[in-house]
Design a protein around this motif. Structure first.
Motif, mmCIF file in Angstrom:
data_model
loop_
_atom_site.group_PDB
_atom_site.id
_atom_site.type_symbol
_atom_site.label_atom_id
_atom_site.label_comp_id
_atom_site.label_asym_id
_atom_site.label_seq_id
_atom_site.Cartn_x
_atom_site.Cartn_y
_atom_site.Cartn_z
ATOM 1 N N ARG A 114 175.320 -42.010 90.293
ATOM 2 C CA ARG A 114 174.338 -42.381 89.262
ATOM 3 C C ARG A 114 172.922 -42.077 89.725
ATOM 4 O O ARG A 114 172.078 -41.666 88.913
ATOM 5 N N ALA A 115 172.651 -42.239 91.002
ATOM 6 C CA ALA A 115 171.323 -41.883 91.512
ATOM 7 C C ALA A 115 171.064 -40.394 91.337
ATOM 8 O O ALA A 115 169.958 -39.983 90.957
ATOM 9 N N LEU A 116 172.087 -39.568 91.557
ATOM 10 C CA LEU A 116 171.940 -38.131 91.369
ATOM 11 C C LEU A 116 171.704 -37.782 89.902
ATOM 12 O O LEU A 116 170.897 -36.902 89.578
ATOM 13 N N ILE A 117 172.393 -38.464 89.007
ATOM 14 C CA ILE A 117 172.180 -38.219 87.572
ATOM 15 C C ILE A 117 170.744 -38.554 87.196
ATOM 16 O O ILE A 117 170.050 -37.768 86.543
ATOM 17 N N ARG A 118 170.281 -39.720 87.600
ATOM 18 C CA ARG A 118 168.936 -40.160 87.211
ATOM 19 C C ARG A 118 167.853 -39.283 87.843
ATOM 20 O O ARG A 118 166.838 -38.978 87.194
ATOM 21 N N ARG A 119 168.044 -38.852 89.072
ATOM 22 C CA ARG A 119 167.051 -37.983 89.712
ATOM 23 C C ARG A 119 166.987 -36.633 89.010
ATOM 24 O O ARG A 119 165.910 -36.051 88.852
ATOM 25 N N ARG A 120 168.128 -36.123 88.568
ATOM 26 C CA ARG A 120 168.114 -34.863 87.828
ATOM 27 C C ARG A 120 167.487 -35.040 86.445
ATOM 28 O O ARG A 120 166.781 -34.159 85.957
ATOM 29 N N MET A 121 167.716 -36.168 85.811
ATOM 30 C CA MET A 121 167.050 -36.452 84.541
ATOM 31 C C MET A 121 165.533 -36.454 84.724
ATOM 32 O O MET A 121 164.792 -35.929 83.893
ATOM 33 N N ASP A 122 165.077 -37.040 85.818
ATOM 34 C CA ASP A 122 163.638 -37.101 86.082
ATOM 35 C C ASP A 122 163.052 -35.723 86.373
ATOM 36 O O ASP A 122 161.877 -35.466 86.095
ATOM 37 N N CYS A 123 163.856 -34.819 86.947
ATOM 38 C CA CYS A 123 163.379 -33.477 87.285
ATOM 39 C C CYS A 123 163.361 -32.536 86.085
ATOM 40 O O CYS A 123 162.675 -31.507 86.119
ATOM 41 N N ALA A 124 164.128 -32.845 85.049
ATOM 42 C CA ALA A 124 164.260 -31.934 83.911
ATOM 43 C C ALA A 124 162.992 -31.936 83.064
ATOM 44 O O ALA A 124 162.270 -32.937 83.010
ATOM 45 N N PRO A 125 162.688 -30.825 82.377
ATOM 46 C CA PRO A 125 161.573 -30.817 81.425
ATOM 47 C C PRO A 125 161.751 -31.910 80.374
ATOM 48 O O PRO A 125 162.877 -32.188 79.936
ATOM 49 N N ARG A 126 160.664 -32.519 79.969
ATOM 50 C CA ARG A 126 160.742 -33.660 79.058
ATOM 51 C C ARG A 126 161.319 -33.282 77.704
ATOM 52 O O ARG A 126 161.884 -34.135 77.002
ATOM 53 N N ASP A 127 161.195 -32.007 77.312
ATOM 54 C CA ASP A 127 161.695 -31.593 75.999
ATOM 55 C C ASP A 127 163.079 -30.964 76.071
ATOM 56 O O ASP A 127 163.574 -30.432 75.077
ATOM 57 N N ALA A 128 163.730 -31.034 77.220
ATOM 58 C CA ALA A 128 165.028 -30.386 77.375
ATOM 59 C C ALA A 128 166.160 -31.295 76.922
ATOM 60 O O ALA A 128 166.143 -32.506 77.167
ATOM 61 N N ALA A 129 167.144 -30.697 76.265
ATOM 62 C CA ALA A 129 168.404 -31.379 76.014
ATOM 63 C C ALA A 129 169.252 -31.265 77.274
ATOM 64 O O ALA A 129 169.376 -30.180 77.849
#
Length: 225
Positions: A114-129
């Motif tokens: 879950r930490a890996l999921i959340r860190r990748r969410m934080d790294c993604a562009p804000r407008d990305a699906a």
């Protein structure tokens, strides 16, 4: 004398570079040892190298000199991997894939997936699906994605005909918790994939783990109630 439990708070996190390829590939092989192709797709060194050379970003967690976990955020997708049509998105919509993760068996149970999921969410562009695939039989994989806000949007047969959920989190769903006016829900286990697929094709979404082991709760919005 037993070894002390690993302490995830002492991990060092950084983006992986080309020089980390062997550590990444070795951890991938270690993490999937003994797992069937129905549950996980083996990756090649060449694919991992392409990620490290610019097709994506790879977040890694290190303990001393050892890589103990990593997660891939891929933005350069092949045509067959593009989920836009299944998600009802336009060709202009940016998309990123959570394209695999691995945790050293000795570090499991520390919340690193879950930490890996959340860190990748934080790294993604804000407008990305954001999207990911997970085998219905690989319960920890899709359970963790659901817990981080993703929803099952389709059932596909990939990688030689193996069942995979398509899970997604769209930009408008990342800022707020969307609550429909009313919901009808049903729970189906992973032995009822044709029934799940039929509902998903009608617009239902898998949003939570069901009460029975291995089951998925699917919901649809009923307007006007």
């Amino acid at each position: 004398m037993t070894n002390p439990a690993p302490d995830a708070s002492r991990l060092q996190w950084r983006l992986l570079q080309e020089a980390d390829l062997q550590s990444m590939y070795g951890l991938h092989l270690l993490s999937i040892a003994g797992m069937a192709a129905q549950a996980v797709k083996p990756e090649t060194r060449e694919f991992m190298l392409s990620l490290l050379q610019g097709r994506g970003r790879v977040i890694g967690a290190w303990h001393e000199d050892a890589l103990v976990a990593y997660g891939v955020l891929q933005h350069d997708l092949l045509e067959h991997d593009d989920p836009r049509s299944l998600l009802g998105l336009t060709a202009a919509q940016p998309v990123c894939k959570l394209a695999g993760a691995a945790v050293d068996p000795g570090w499991r149970g520390q919340g690193l997936q879950r930490a890996l999921i959340r860190r990748r969410m934080d790294c993604a562009p804000r407008d990305a699906a954001l999207f990911a695939t997970a085998a219905p039989c690989n319960l920890p994989s899709w359970h963790n994605l659901l817990a981080c806000g993703f929803a099952v949007r389709a059932l596909q047969y990939l990688y030689g005909g193996h069942a995979r959920y398509l899970l997604a989190l769209l930009p408008q769903e990342q800022a707020v918790s969307l609550r429909p006016e009313a919901e009808v829900c049903v729970e189906l286990d992973n032995g009822e994939l044709p029934q799940q697929q039929a509902l998903l094709m009608q617009g239902w979404r898998g949003t939570a783990v069901g009460m029975a082991a291995g089951s998925l709760r699917l919901v649809t919005t009923v307007k006007g109630r």
